[in-house]
Design a protein around this motif. Structure first.
Motif, short mmCIF file in Angstrom:
data_model
loop_
_atom_site.label_atom_id
_atom_site.label_comp_id
_atom_site.label_asym_id
_atom_site.label_seq_id
_atom_site.Cartn_x
_atom_site.Cartn_y
_atom_site.Cartn_z
N ASN A 17 0.21 -1.58 -0.15
CA ASN A 17 0.14 0.50 0.02
C ASN A 17 1.05 1.42 -0.68
O ASN A 17 0.40 2.68 0.27
N CYS A 18 2.23 0.93 0.20
CA CYS A 18 3.47 2.79 0.00
C CYS A 18 2.79 3.04 -1.27
O CYS A 18 3.64 2.48 -2.26
N ALA A 19 2.95 4.56 -0.99
CA ALA A 19 2.74 4.86 -2.57
C ALA A 19 4.09 4.67 -3.74
O ALA A 19 4.17 5.02 -4.91
N SER A 20 4.88 4.84 -2.59
CA SER A 20 6.50 5.52 -3.00
C SER A 20 7.04 4.31 -4.05
O SER A 20 7.69 3.99 -4.80
N ILE A 21 6.21 2.20 -3.31
CA ILE A 21 6.74 1.31 -4.13
C ILE A 21 5.94 1.58 -5.51
O ILE A 21 5.27 0.83 -6.58
N THR A 22 3.97 1.83 -5.04
CA THR A 22 3.13 1.45 -6.13
C THR A 22 2.77 2.40 -7.17
O THR A 22 2.71 2.41 -7.89
N GLN A 23 3.02 3.48 -6.76
CA GLN A 23 2.93 4.80 -7.69
C GLN A 23 4.57 6.03 -8.23
O GLN A 23 4.28 6.38 -9.24
N GLY A 24 5.38 5.10 -7.60
CA GLY A 24 7.01 6.25 -8.19
C GLY A 24 6.62 7.68 -7.29
O GLY A 24 5.38 7.53 -6.97
N THR A 25 8.10 8.47 -7.55
CA THR A 25 8.04 9.63 -7.01
C THR A 25 8.03 10.18 -8.20
O THR A 25 8.62 11.43 -8.16
N ASN A 26 7.86 9.88 -9.91
CA ASN A 26 8.11 10.93 -10.61
C ASN A 26 6.84 10.35 -11.42
O ASN A 26 6.68 9.23 -10.71
N GLN A 27 6.25 11.60 -11.72
CA GLN A 27 5.46 11.40 -13.27
C GLN A 27 5.17 12.34 -14.70
O GLN A 27 6.49 12.74 -13.88
N VAL A 28 4.44 11.62 -15.46
CA VAL A 28 5.04 12.91 -16.24
C VAL A 28 3.52 13.32 -16.64
O VAL A 28 2.57 12.55 -16.96
N ILE A 29 3.55 14.48 -16.93
CA ILE A 29 2.24 15.36 -17.13
C ILE A 29 2.55 15.78 -18.83
O ILE A 29 3.92 16.17 -19.10
N SER A 30 1.21 16.06 -19.15
CA SER A 30 1.48 15.77 -20.23
C SER A 30 0.46 17.53 -20.79
O SER A 30 -0.20 18.06 -19.86
#
Length: 127
Positions: A17-30
């Motif tokens: 359930n940890c967002a660091s692992i499941t969602q990552g610490t970076n994202q791409v914005i369009s």
């Protein structure tokens, strides 16, 4: 069930359930930017440059964080435009609060998320 087994199960559920692992610490914005020849400088809350985008090069990878981003755009024959890109808590990060008080997700920024898409429409200069 012994204590060791219980701790292993609890730790495993925590990681799932940890967002660091499941969602990552970076994202791409369009970005959708009108006019297409516009150029936008993206800065963070500390006024440090995160990157640039345009109507032709419209993807930007960013580090997640609690602070909003600011897009300052310019184009010939158009009024300058400023758009705030708001950061908000995501569900995985909120769940992490229940597991480890959200400490890991807050430190890494993983509990936060920017919109996946930002639309910017600039006004034409008045003659």
């Amino acid at each position: 069930m012994n204590l060791k087994t219980l701790l292993i199960i609890t730790f495993s559920l925590g990681l799932a359930n940890c967002a660091s692992i499941t969602q990552g610490t970076n994202q791409v914005i369009s970005f959708s930017i009108d006019p297409i020849e516009a150029k936008c400088l993206i800065v963070n809350k500390d006024n440090a440059t995160v990157g640039t985008v345009s109507g032709k090069s419209n993807l930007l990878q960013v580090s997640k964080g609690a602070g909003d981003l600011i897009a300052s755009c310019s184009a010939d024959n158009h009024e300058p435009s400023t758009t705030r890109i708001v950061s908000s808590a995501q569900t995985a990060g909120v769940i992490g609060i229940a597991i480890d008080l959200g400490i890991v997700d807050m430190i890494t920024g993983a509990m936060w998320k920017y919109p996946d898409h930002v639309a910017i429409v600039m006004d034409k200069k008045k003659k």
